[in-house]
Design a protein around this motif. Structure first.
Motif, PDB file in Angstrom:
ATOM      1  N   THR A  38      -2.342   7.800  -3.527  1.00 32.92           N
ATOM      2  CA  THR A  38      -2.213   6.307  -3.229  1.00 32.92           C
ATOM      3  C   THR A  38      -2.941   5.407  -4.236  1.00 32.92           C
ATOM      4  N   HIS A  39      -3.320   6.144  -5.500  1.00 33.48           N
ATOM      5  CA  HIS A  39      -3.986   5.338  -6.579  1.00 33.48           C
ATOM      6  C   HIS A  39      -2.891   5.123  -7.562  1.00 33.48           C
ATOM      7  N   GLU A  42      -2.055  13.692  -1.617  1.00 33.87           N
ATOM      8  CA  GLU A  42      -1.776  12.464  -1.049  1.00 33.87           C
ATOM      9  C   GLU A  42      -2.820  11.369  -1.461  1.00 33.87           C
ATOM     10  N   PRO A  43      -4.075  11.817  -1.029  1.00 31.47           N
ATOM     11  CA  PRO A  43      -5.105  10.808  -1.459  1.00 31.47           C
ATOM     12  C   PRO A  43      -5.263  10.300  -2.950  1.00 31.47           C
ATOM     13  N   LYS A  87       7.337  10.904  -0.502  1.00 34.30           N
ATOM     14  CA  LYS A  87       7.386  11.521   0.736  1.00 34.30           C
ATOM     15  C   LYS A  87       8.994  11.518   1.042  1.00 34.30           C
ATOM     16  N   PRO A 137       0.875  -1.410  -0.006  1.00 32.03           N
ATOM     17  CA  PRO A 137      -0.171   0.017  -0.212  1.00 32.03           C
ATOM     18  C   PRO A 137       0.674   1.309  -0.134  1.00 32.03           C
ATOM     19  N   GLU A 138       0.270   2.330  -0.713  1.00 29.05           N
ATOM     20  CA  GLU A 138       0.881   3.721  -0.774  1.00 29.05           C
ATOM     21  C   GLU A 138       2.473   3.553  -1.188  1.00 29.05           C
ATOM     22  N   LEU A 188       3.628   6.916  -3.153  1.00 32.22           N
ATOM     23  CA  LEU A 188       3.232   7.849  -2.443  1.00 32.22           C
ATOM     24  C   LEU A 188       4.491   8.051  -1.407  1.00 32.22           C
ATOM     25  N   THR A 189       4.915   6.702  -0.801  1.00 32.44           N
ATOM     26  CA  THR A 189       5.929   6.702   0.138  1.00 32.44           C
ATOM     27  C   THR A 189       7.298   7.247  -0.459  1.00 32.44           C
TER      28      THR A 189
END
Length: 418
Positions: free
Chosen positions: A248-249, A244-245, A230, A222-223, A226-227
């Motif tokens: 996540t996709h 960010e939301p 970041k 997951p993510e 995004l990670t």
């Protein structure tokens, strides 16, 4: 500014791992010169601490001491005067104001004819011109070298891609790796002590019990992207909370090179799973490059130039466009004095502005803000291409970040060549 009218950014061949990596000058990653880490400059307003201390010492001397100093100075001759002159020179060179003034003077001389060339005999000048013509031919050969480098990048990209595809399958839970594929032998530094192992086992047991209570286990990683974003300062600075939301996709990022025989370019492809924010499944960003010397200034050639970049249209779902925001503004009528509230849509900070770079007009003229945006854009595009995509898992874990930090020395320290 390139002769062709587009915005260009010269490249320098540097090491893929370290900005100070030894090795042949033209055999590795290409980065814009304007994107390299700037050297710090001494502030001309900063007072020199030695000057402050000297002033303080002089202020605390009594008149008698000053008279003694003057008498001694009158007696100093020969070697003493030379020593004093050297000390004075050292003090002056430590003064930031003096250094700044000297640097400004040197900058003014940069590129100015020294007069030496004008003093050469006519027959020698002819030979110098012959050498300059040879240098122009060298620039054209170098341009061909970079074209072949681009071909090699395309060739090896095809070899890497199956591995990157499998990485994507694991991240998005399309493939579950086998026990053998998941086995990883840690380095000695990473090996845990017995007590630590017991602690980890107990913690793992609690985690398993907690998972049993949940309806379903997490799928894939997951993510993941995004990670990664970041964890990298260059990218995290672009991220806003409302981005960010959406990220996540993000399921994968790929690099696509131009086809053989086509102008040199590369495209970054961002693959998204179906989501509530936009209907696109892929967002793209294309960078067009040129690898040939400028006929009007062939000696400036230092590798491929990025001439321009183009984004794509994002088909936002109504009310989900994070690149725009709505503000309310009060307006007062000049005659009647009545006040009304007007709703206005204005640009909003967002990572997704990355897909809408400034357009380069045919004249090639851009304002300073647009030039700065493009320079930063080129840096980000190349960083994603050269670092993020090939080494995503190491940025996810943070290991690559430590390697990147090792590429730079602390400010004020000299770099050491290994």
């Amino acid at each position: 500014m390139s002769a062709g009218g587009g915005i260009s950014l010269p490249f320098t061949a540097i090491g893929a791992k370290s900005l100070s990596s030894p090795g042949p000058p033209h055999c590795a990653v290409l980065f814009p010169q304007s994107c390299l880490r700037p050297h710090s400059e001494a502030s001309v307003d900063s007072p020199n601490m030695a000057d402050i201390d000297n002033s303080k010492d002089q202020a605390e001397m009594d008149p008698a001491d000053m008279e003694d100093v003057e008498e001694v100075e009158e007696e100093e001759t020969g070697e003493d005067e030379n020593s004093k002159a050297r000390q004075l020179t050292v003090q002056m060179m430590q003064n930031p104001q003096i250094l700044a003034a000297l640097q400004e003077r040197l900058d003014g001389l940069n590129g100015s004819p020294s007069g030496y060339m004008e003093s050469l005999p006519k027959v020698v000048k002819r030979r110098v011109n012959a050498l300059k013509n040879l240098q122009v031919k060298c620039a054209h050969i170098e341009a061909k070298f970079y074209e072949e480098v681009h071909e090699l990048e395309r060739k090896y990209a095809a070899l890497y891609q199956p591995l990157f595809d499998k990485r994507s399958d694991i991240v998005r839970a399309a493939y579950e790796p086998t026990d053998e594929e998941c086995e990883w032998k840690a380095d000695e530094e990473e090996e845990l002590t017995v007590s630590k192992q017991e602690e980890m086992k107990e913690k793992a047991k609690l985690e398993e019990e907690k998972k049993d209570e949940e309806k379903e286990d997490p799928k894939g990683i997951p993510e993941f992207w995004l990670t990664v974003f970041k964890n990298v300062d260059l990218l995290s600075d672009m991220l806003q909370e409302h981005d960010e939301p959406i990220l996540t996709h993000l399921q994968d990022i790929k690099v696509k090179f131009s086809d053989p025989g086509q102008p040199m370019s590369f495209t970054l492809e961002f693959f998204f799973e179906p989501n509530e924010f936009f209907t696109n499944t892929v967002l793209t960003k294309t960078y067009k490059m040129r690898s040939e010397p400028d006929e009007s200034d062939p000696f400036s050639f230092d590798g491929p130039e990025i001439m321009s970049c183009t984004g794509c249209t994002i088909d936002w779902t109504k009310g989900k466009n994070v690149t725009l925001k709505t503000i309310k503004k009060k307006q007062k009528h000049k005659g009647r004095g009545t006040v009304r509230t007007v709703t206005k849509t204005v640009p909003n900070d967002s990572f997704f502005n990355f897909f809408s770079p400034p357009e380069v007009p045919e004249s090639g003229e851009l304002d300073e803000d647009s030039k700065a945006i493009l320079a930063a854009d080129f840096e980000i595009g190349h960083f994603i291409r050269e670092r993020i995509v090939p080494r995503a898992i190491l940025y996810f874990t943070g290991e690559a970040i430590e390697d990147d930090d090792d590429d730079y020395d602390e400010e004020g320290e000299e770099a050491t060549t290994r």
